[in-house]
Motif scaffolding. Structure first.
Motif, PDB file in Angstrom:
ATOM      1  N   ILE A  90      -0.349  53.338 -17.361  1.00 41.23           N
ATOM      2  CA  ILE A  90      -0.163  52.132 -18.184  1.00 41.23           C
ATOM      3  C   ILE A  90       0.573  51.086 -17.351  1.00 41.23           C
ATOM      4  CG2 ILE A  90       0.907  51.194 -20.277  1.00 41.23           C
ATOM      5  CD1 ILE A  90       0.665  54.037 -21.481  1.00 41.23           C
ATOM      6  N   LYS A  91      -0.077  49.944 -17.130  1.00 37.06           N
ATOM      7  CA  LYS A  91       0.509  48.897 -16.285  1.00 37.06           C
ATOM      8  C   LYS A  91       1.253  47.838 -17.104  1.00 37.06           C
ATOM      9  CE  LYS A  91      -0.047  48.910 -12.485  1.00 37.06           C
ATOM     10  NZ  LYS A  91       0.711  49.632 -11.432  1.00 37.06           N
ATOM     11  N   GLU A 111      -4.433  51.227 -15.472  1.00 32.36           N
ATOM     12  CA  GLU A 111      -5.080  51.362 -14.157  1.00 32.36           C
ATOM     13  C   GLU A 111      -5.712  52.742 -14.067  1.00 32.36           C
ATOM     14  OE1 GLU A 111      -3.075  52.249 -10.174  1.00 32.36           O
ATOM     15  OE2 GLU A 111      -3.348  50.065 -10.097  1.00 32.36           O
ATOM     16  N   SER A 112      -7.025  52.771 -13.888  1.00 33.66           N
ATOM     17  CA  SER A 112      -7.761  54.038 -13.845  1.00 33.66           C
ATOM     18  C   SER A 112      -7.330  54.885 -12.660  1.00 33.66           C
ATOM     19  CB  SER A 112      -9.263  53.761 -13.747  1.00 33.66           C
ATOM     20  OG  SER A 112      -9.976  54.938 -13.485  1.00 33.66           O
ATOM     21  N   ASN A 113      -7.107  56.177 -12.895  1.00 31.23           N
ATOM     22  CA  ASN A 113      -6.735  57.090 -11.807  1.00 31.23           C
ATOM     23  C   ASN A 113      -7.872  57.247 -10.807  1.00 31.23           C
ATOM     24  OD1 ASN A 113      -4.247  57.570 -12.952  1.00 31.23           O
ATOM     25  ND2 ASN A 113      -4.893  59.436 -14.008  1.00 31.23           N
ATOM     26  N   GLU A 114      -9.109  57.117 -11.290  1.00 30.55           N
ATOM     27  CA  GLU A 114     -10.263  57.358 -10.412  1.00 30.55           C
ATOM     28  C   GLU A 114     -10.656  56.115  -9.623  1.00 30.55           C
ATOM     29  OE1 GLU A 114     -14.922  58.766 -10.796  1.00 30.55           O
ATOM     30  OE2 GLU A 114     -13.487  59.314 -12.347  1.00 30.55           O
ATOM     31  N   SER A 115     -10.773  54.968 -10.286  1.00 32.55           N
ATOM     32  CA  SER A 115     -11.246  53.770  -9.584  1.00 32.55           C
ATOM     33  C   SER A 115     -10.121  52.869  -9.104  1.00 32.55           C
ATOM     34  CB  SER A 115     -12.150  52.963 -10.512  1.00 32.55           C
ATOM     35  OG  SER A 115     -11.398  52.439 -11.601  1.00 32.55           O
ATOM     36  N   LEU A 116      -8.916  53.131  -9.635  1.00 37.13           N
ATOM     37  CA  LEU A 116      -7.741  52.300  -9.351  1.00 37.13           C
ATOM     38  C   LEU A 116      -7.930  50.859  -9.821  1.00 37.13           C
ATOM     39  CD1 LEU A 116      -6.735  53.558  -5.781  1.00 37.13           C
ATOM     40  CD2 LEU A 116      -5.928  54.340  -8.011  1.00 37.13           C
ATOM     41  N   LYS A 117      -8.895  50.662 -10.712  1.00 41.18           N
ATOM     42  CA  LYS A 117      -9.098  49.345 -11.298  1.00 41.18           C
ATOM     43  C   LYS A 117      -8.454  49.301 -12.683  1.00 41.18           C
ATOM     44  CE  LYS A 117     -13.405  48.178  -8.904  1.00 41.18           C
ATOM     45  NZ  LYS A 117     -14.847  47.794  -9.066  1.00 41.18           N
ATOM     46  N   VAL A 136       5.140  51.357 -20.138  1.00 42.60           N
ATOM     47  CA  VAL A 136       4.721  51.050 -18.774  1.00 42.60           C
ATOM     48  C   VAL A 136       5.110  52.196 -17.835  1.00 42.60           C
ATOM     49  CG1 VAL A 136       5.050  49.479 -16.814  1.00 42.60           C
ATOM     50  CG2 VAL A 136       4.867  48.570 -19.137  1.00 42.60           C
ATOM     51  N   GLY A 137       4.138  52.591 -16.972  1.00 45.69           N
ATOM     52  CA  GLY A 137       4.379  53.640 -15.984  1.00 45.69           C
ATOM     53  C   GLY A 137       3.961  55.019 -16.434  1.00 45.69           C
ATOM     54  N   GLU A 138       3.672  55.198 -17.708  1.00 47.55           N
ATOM     55  CA  GLU A 138       3.269  56.508 -18.213  1.00 47.55           C
ATOM     56  C   GLU A 138       1.780  56.743 -17.980  1.00 47.55           C
ATOM     57  OE1 GLU A 138       6.388  57.016 -21.974  1.00 47.55           O
ATOM     58  OE2 GLU A 138       4.321  56.364 -22.336  1.00 47.55           O
ATOM     59  N   GLN A 139       1.411  58.021 -17.876  1.00 53.91           N
ATOM     60  CA  GLN A 139       0.003  58.399 -17.835  1.00 53.91           C
ATOM     61  C   GLN A 139      -0.551  58.415 -19.263  1.00 53.91           C
ATOM     62  OE1 GLN A 139      -2.328  59.281 -15.519  1.00 53.91           O
ATOM     63  NE2 GLN A 139      -1.011  58.781 -13.753  1.00 53.91           N
ATOM     64  N   THR A 140      -1.789  58.004 -19.418  1.00 55.14           N
ATOM     65  CA  THR A 140      -2.387  57.975 -20.760  1.00 55.14           C
ATOM     66  C   THR A 140      -2.655  59.378 -21.294  1.00 55.14           C
ATOM     67  OG1 THR A 140      -4.591  57.772 -19.769  1.00 55.14           O
ATOM     68  CG2 THR A 140      -3.434  55.722 -20.352  1.00 55.14           C
ATOM     69  N   ASP A 141      -3.136  60.291 -20.461  1.00 51.21           N
ATOM     70  CA  ASP A 141      -3.316  61.702 -20.834  1.00 51.21           C
ATOM     71  C   ASP A 141      -4.173  61.906 -22.080  1.00 51.21           C
ATOM     72  OD1 ASP A 141      -1.780  62.547 -18.666  1.00 51.21           O
ATOM     73  OD2 ASP A 141       0.085  62.420 -19.833  1.00 51.21           O
ATOM     74  N   GLY A 142      -5.044  60.979 -22.402  1.00 52.78           N
ATOM     75  CA  GLY A 142      -5.938  61.138 -23.538  1.00 52.78           C
ATOM     76  C   GLY A 142      -5.278  61.052 -24.903  1.00 52.78           C
ATOM     77  N   ARG A 143      -4.016  60.680 -24.955  1.00 52.38           N
ATOM     78  CA  ARG A 143      -3.295  60.647 -26.228  1.00 52.38           C
ATOM     79  C   ARG A 143      -3.482  59.298 -26.928  1.00 52.38           C
ATOM     80  NH1 ARG A 143       1.754  58.033 -24.916  1.00 52.38           N
ATOM     81  NH2 ARG A 143       1.952  57.824 -22.643  1.00 52.38           N
ATOM     82  N   THR A 144      -3.056  59.256 -28.202  1.00 48.90           N
ATOM     83  CA  THR A 144      -3.089  58.013 -28.967  1.00 48.90           C
ATOM     84  C   THR A 144      -1.972  57.100 -28.490  1.00 48.90           C
ATOM     85  OG1 THR A 144      -4.046  59.076 -30.926  1.00 48.90           O
ATOM     86  CG2 THR A 144      -2.857  57.009 -31.264  1.00 48.90           C
ATOM     87  N   LEU A 145      -2.345  55.880 -28.114  1.00 54.96           N
ATOM     88  CA  LEU A 145      -1.355  54.920 -27.617  1.00 54.96           C
ATOM     89  C   LEU A 145      -0.858  53.991 -28.732  1.00 54.96           C
ATOM     90  CD1 LEU A 145      -3.074  53.918 -24.248  1.00 54.96           C
ATOM     91  CD2 LEU A 145      -1.412  55.751 -24.664  1.00 54.96           C
TER      92      LEU A 145
END
Length: 307
Positions: A90-91, A111-117, A136-145
């Motif tokens: 999360i940016k 920011e996508s972990n795979e494409s970095l876009k 900000v700075g957390e991984q999304t991990d497929g959870r509800t934001l």
């Protein structure tokens, strides 16, 4: 004797018109209030300050209702749990709890972990941010934001006990009221849930309620009346006219000799008006407002007789 507001005090001239219309005689201005052969007479000044008004026994519609209790909850069909499309970091976060959002508006950037876009996380309906678990700075991990809620409509979930369940049906109109009676609304039952509560043995009846001004707050408790039936009754009086004297329901009837306390037997009631089974005839004039004044005068007479 209690003095009422100017709005509710009728003028003596108006009183004379009423007296003529209803065939009602009151004491002259220099007479004291008294009871004679079961009738009470009041001076014009007493009637004026008491704000006594008359009505006639007549037909009216009486609605049978079922009182219930319940709670306001979100309309689950108008809620959105928002998560990221692709795992990433999360940016930025653009919305906080309580913020209004529109469909397509950006809630956060990831920011996508795979494409970095980077790509936006957007709302798919108009509403309010009800929950946020994105930093900000957390991984999304497929959870509800985020959870977005559209509260322009809400559900009211009513608890129906087994003895009343057969009376409740989908489509019935319901009157809803806040516990402090400051907000009222009308809706209809849209569902009877198939699974009941094991805690209090109730079944939930769900009501859809419009909420354009967001007066109905999810989580708040309410009272409700489910309308069961409606019937036109020939002899009906206003409930505020009824006084209890020696454990009997009494209505003060206006006649040539003054006010007569008349015992009545009541039938159906909707909380505003009641059916009269015995004691009054259609067309009779009765005291509909501030009849407690006459009850008080009757009590004074009883004390004098005891002395």
């Amino acid at each position: 004797m209690q003095t009422l507001t100017r709005k509710r005090i009728i003028s003596w001239l108006h009183l004379l018109i009423l007296a003529t219309s209803f065939g009602w005689v009151v004491a002259s201005a220099d007479e004291e209030a008294h009871s004679e052969e079961g009738h009470i007479t009041l001076t014009p000044e007493q009637v004026k300050h008491a704000g006594i008004t008359l009505d006639r026994v007549g037909p009216a519609s009486i609605r049978e209702t079922l009182p219930l209790y319940g709670q306001v909850v979100p309309n689950a069909l108008r809620q959105q749990a928002v998560s990221a499309r692709f795992p990433g970091v999360i940016k930025s976060v653009a919305k906080q709890v309580g913020d209004a959002v529109q469909r397509g508006e950006t809630l956060a950037t990831v920011e996508s972990n795979e494409s970095l876009k980077s790509y936006p996380v957007v709302a798919s309906l108009d509403g309010v941010v009800a929950q946020r678990s994105a930093n900000v700075g957390e991984q999304t991990d497929g959870r509800t934001l985020f959870v977005i809620g559209d509260y322009s409509t809400v559900w009211v979930e009513l608890a129906v006990f087994p003895a009343d369940l057969s009376k409740v049906h989908v489509g019935q109109p319901v009157r809803i009221e806040t516990r402090d009676a400051t907000v009222t609304g009308k809706g209809k039952i849209i569902a009877i849930l198939p699974v009941g509560s094991s805690t209090n043995q109730t079944t939930t009846a769900r009501v859809l309620l419009d909420n354009p001004d967001r007066q109905w707050i999810p989580g708040h408790f309410i009272t409700a009346e489910v309308f069961l039936s409606e019937a036109v009754v020939a002899t009906v009086i206003q409930d505020k006219a009824i006084q209890i004297i020696e454990d009997e329901s009494v209505v003060f009837v206006a006649g040539d000799e003054g006010f007569e306390p008349r015992p009545v037997i009541l039938g159906r009631s909707d909380g505003q008006v009641s059916e009269v089974l015995e004691g009054l005839r259609a067309g009779e004039a009765y005291v509909s407002t501030n009849s407690f004044t006459l009850k008080s005068e009757l009590g004074k007479e009883d004390l004098e007789h005891d002395d």
